[in-house]
Motif scaffolding. Structure first.
Motif: not given
Length: 128
Positions: A26-31
């Motif tokens: 559902v998304g990214n946190y950094h990579s």
């Protein structure tokens, strides 16, 4: 990952319960990807959704439940509270502090001696 209270019926879903979940990015946190796990609770067929939180290294209940918060102190768990690094360094440099801590250790050992002797006697009776 932890105990959850079902928001549909209030049933406690225990840590480690297995589910067939729909896994979706559902998304990214950094990579690092943020994953969403959607599942149906076994108690009342309520929809439960949990997301990963890479920033805090944990899982977050988004919908359908509430995380059961369990906090314990070292005293509740009957363990010893570890000292901060600053306290350790201060204790090493102060001779009176070392003497005081040494005296406390001796008193604790003397207080626990009868219990230890009882345990040793019981172990010897069992043939260990």
């Amino acid at each position: 990952p932890y105990h959850i209270w079902c928001s549909g019926c209030g049933f406690k879903i225990s840590k480690g319960a297995r589910f067939n979940a729909e896994k979706k990015a559902v998304g990214n946190y950094h990579s690092t990807k943020i994953w969403s796990f959607k599942m149906v609770t076994p108690c009342c067929a309520n929809n439960l959704e949990i997301h990963t939180d890479p920033k805090a290294c944990e899982y977050v209940v988004v919908a359908g439940g509430v995380k059961k918060v369990e906090e314990y102190t070292a005293e509740d768990a009957q363990t010893t509270q570890l000292q901060d690094q600053e306290e350790v360094e201060a204790g090493r440099s102060d001779p009176f502090s070392r003497l005081e801590v040494g005296g406390e250790d001796v008193r604790k050992a003397q207080a626990q001696r009868p219990e230890l002797e009882t345990m040793r006697a019981q172990a010897q009776q069992r043939g260990r």
